[in-house]
Write an enzyme that holds these catalytic residues in place. Sequence first.
Site, PDB file in Angstrom:
ATOM      1  N   TRP A 182      -6.436  10.089 -10.053  1.00 16.01           N
ATOM      2  CA  TRP A 182      -7.048   8.825  -9.981  1.00 16.01           C
ATOM      3  C   TRP A 182      -8.138   8.307 -10.505  1.00 16.01           C
ATOM      4  CZ3 TRP A 182     -10.167   5.378  -6.845  1.00 16.01           C
ATOM      5  CH2 TRP A 182      -9.432   3.459  -8.196  1.00 16.01           C
ATOM      6  N   GLU A 223      -2.248   9.888 -11.424  1.00 18.98           N
ATOM      7  CA  GLU A 223      -1.545   8.296 -10.449  1.00 18.98           C
ATOM      8  C   GLU A 223      -1.553   6.996 -11.671  1.00 18.98           C
ATOM      9  OE1 GLU A 223      -3.829   8.354  -7.134  1.00 18.98           O
ATOM     10  OE2 GLU A 223      -2.750   6.370  -6.434  1.00 18.98           O
ATOM     11  N   LYS A 225      -1.471   3.070 -11.828  1.00 22.35           N
ATOM     12  CA  LYS A 225      -2.299   1.628 -11.026  1.00 22.35           C
ATOM     13  C   LYS A 225      -2.070   0.272 -11.779  1.00 22.35           C
ATOM     14  CE  LYS A 225      -5.173   0.263  -7.837  1.00 22.35           C
ATOM     15  NZ  LYS A 225      -6.227   0.696  -6.482  1.00 22.35           N
ATOM     16  N   ASP A 256       1.731   5.211  -6.271  1.00 17.70           N
ATOM     17  CA  ASP A 256       1.696   4.990  -5.144  1.00 17.70           C
ATOM     18  C   ASP A 256       2.390   3.702  -5.037  1.00 17.70           C
ATOM     19  OD1 ASP A 256       0.149   3.795  -3.183  1.00 17.70           O
ATOM     20  OD2 ASP A 256      -1.780   4.707  -3.962  1.00 17.70           O
ATOM     21  N   HIS A 259       0.615   0.680  -5.833  1.00 22.32           N
ATOM     22  CA  HIS A 259      -0.012   0.535  -7.039  1.00 22.32           C
ATOM     23  C   HIS A 259       0.612  -0.610  -8.321  1.00 22.32           C
ATOM     24  CE1 HIS A 259      -3.260   3.457  -6.931  1.00 22.32           C
ATOM     25  NE2 HIS A 259      -3.049   2.754  -5.297  1.00 22.32           N
ATOM     26  N   HIS A 283       2.531   8.705  -3.199  1.00 21.49           N
ATOM     27  CA  HIS A 283       1.792   7.980  -2.052  1.00 21.49           C
ATOM     28  C   HIS A 283       2.196   6.713  -2.028  1.00 21.49           C
ATOM     29  CE1 HIS A 283      -2.879   9.455  -3.738  1.00 21.49           C
ATOM     30  NE2 HIS A 283      -1.786  10.348  -3.651  1.00 21.49           N
ATOM     31  N   ASP A 291      -3.280  -4.090  -2.673  1.00 21.48           N
ATOM     32  CA  ASP A 291      -3.208  -2.381  -2.983  1.00 21.48           C
ATOM     33  C   ASP A 291      -3.975  -2.164  -1.061  1.00 21.48           C
ATOM     34  OD1 ASP A 291      -2.882   0.376  -3.020  1.00 21.48           O
ATOM     35  OD2 ASP A 291      -4.972   0.237  -3.969  1.00 21.48           O
ATOM     36  N   ASP A 293      -3.781  -0.911   1.003  1.00 26.56           N
ATOM     37  CA  ASP A 293      -3.427   0.734   1.976  1.00 26.56           C
ATOM     38  C   ASP A 293      -2.954   0.658   3.175  1.00 26.56           C
ATOM     39  OD1 ASP A 293      -4.068   2.676  -0.553  1.00 26.56           O
ATOM     40  OD2 ASP A 293      -5.662   1.319  -0.450  1.00 26.56           O
ATOM     41  N   ASP A 323      -0.761   7.605   1.561  1.00 28.93           N
ATOM     42  CA  ASP A 323      -2.523   7.169   1.442  1.00 28.93           C
ATOM     43  C   ASP A 323      -2.419   5.857   1.715  1.00 28.93           C
ATOM     44  OD1 ASP A 323      -4.763   6.373  -0.182  1.00 28.93           O
ATOM     45  OD2 ASP A 323      -3.659   5.859  -2.150  1.00 28.93           O
TER      46      ASP A 323
HETATM   47  C1  LIG Z   1      -8.619   7.680  -2.224  1.00 29.10           C
HETATM   48  C2  LIG Z   1      -7.825   8.135  -2.673  1.00 29.10           C
HETATM   49  O1  LIG Z   1      -7.546   9.046  -4.030  1.00 29.10           O
HETATM   50  C3  LIG Z   1      -6.809   6.667  -3.643  1.00 29.10           C
HETATM   51  O2  LIG Z   1      -6.774   5.657  -1.950  1.00 29.10           O
HETATM   52  C4  LIG Z   1      -5.945   6.376  -4.736  1.00 29.10           C
HETATM   53  O3  LIG Z   1      -4.900   7.326  -4.460  1.00 29.10           O
HETATM   54  C5  LIG Z   1      -5.357   5.116  -4.888  1.00 29.10           C
HETATM   55  O4  LIG Z   1      -4.663   5.283  -4.725  1.00 29.10           O
HETATM   56  C6  LIG Z   1      -6.643   4.161  -5.318  1.00 29.10           C
HETATM   57  O5  LIG Z   1      -5.778   3.318  -5.502  1.00 29.10           O
HETATM   58 MN   LIG Z   2      -2.499   6.557  -4.125  1.00 26.14          MN
END
Ligand SMILES: C[C@H](O)[C@H](O)[C@@H](O)C(=O)CO
Ligand SMILES: [Mn+2]
Length: 416
Positions: A182, A223, A225, A256, A259, A283, A291, A293, A323
């Site tokens: 990513w 990955e 986004k 993810d 994303h 993810h 995003d 997390d 993630d």
């Molecule tokens: C830390 C990870 O590489 C990161 O979360 C990545 O996977 C991501 O989702 C970035 O938005």
């Molecule tokens: Mn991710």
Amino acid sequence: MSYYEEAKKIYEQYGVDTDSVLDQLSGISLSVHCWQGDDVGGFERPDAELAGGGIQATGNYPGKAKNVDQLRQDLEEVFSLVGGSHRLNLHASYGEFGSTFVDRDQIEEKYYQGWVDWGKKMGIPLDFNGTFFSHPMADDGYTLASKDERIRRFWIEHAKRCRKIAAWIGEQQGSPCILDTWIPDGAKNLTVDKFGYRAILKESLDEIFETEYPKEFMRDALETKLFGIGSEAFVVGSHEFYMNYAARNNKMLCIDMGHFHTEEDISDKLSAILLFDDEILLHVSRPMHWDSDHVVLFNDKIKMVAEELVRSGKLETSHIGLDFFDASINRIGAWVTGIRAMRKALLFALLEPIDQLIEYEESGNGYATMALLEQQSVLPFGAIWDEYCRRTNTPLEGELIDLIGLYEREVLEERS
Ligand SMILES: C[C@H](O)[C@H](O)[C@@H](O)C(=O)CO
Ligand SMILES: [Mn+2]
């Protein structure tokens, strides 16, 4: 008759054998991300922190892991509280670099030997990630897509080394190491030469992937986004970019859940991707408005993703990574909650009477499909989950708060 035995009988009425579901569930591997333990800081320098890169950890809850030993200690606690088979997803910035600074274009296998040994001892194979953020060479927002040749070469070297390290990890552990790439590349404001940046990224990837590694050692995932903090207007490695790149170059996509537009149904993407690609990396995350997390919970979105994996018959070739990173609450609790939530979602999906549902659907009985799904939602799922916890020697839900509180008092509060 025990609570479980009663519940088992109820599921039998739907043609579902809960014992074989529980066996199947234990064998599904979840790749646990190392970065929940220290807010994505990594151990390249003392007190390293996540910086830039379109992602952000918020909160300052005490007790975060400050070195590799503390992170492993926390992970061992986490793995004792979650049942089933697991992997550890390691970021390149979590190597054991000693007292000398090792830059990203200089990383080598030896810095990860300790993790491989730990993984073998724990029975936990490793996955790997290049770290393309929290670095001065990423400060202008571009890495592999940079128009500055010096910056681009630096990150290409990092990516190549990550692939070599991942293949080495996979060979040592006897299980393919999934390498996720990513990159944060993008811009906060309108970008005129989008085509140009994407062409550069393609060129960089072509060079990075020139070396072929055996599939039994490592697999590459890319990955996608939609946007990030500081890359609201343009992300070079967008969904469309990587969908095309992966399809034409035989690479895996990493989807993810944070994303995409928050209204998008991520689960709906899976059958479309898995029809054409053998494998996928997920993810699993819980985006809140962006995003963000957040810690994964056993909610509808997670259930829908798990249902798609099971219904499509592609569970075996899907790699489920987590993630999320929340620095505002007990980090062990965050990890455990998120991991167990994903496991619950898989259990819920595996308990579905899929054949009956498809039969109703194919016969045009939309009401019956809907009604059967509604019935599922009130079956004694909790009894099956408790039985899973018992069979995997892990605590029941009601025991977690005390256990995590104890670890907090005995271990986390002792950290300065
Ligand atoms: C830390 C990870 O590489 C990161 O979360 C990545 O996977 C991501 O989702 C970035 O938005
Ligand atoms: Mn991710």
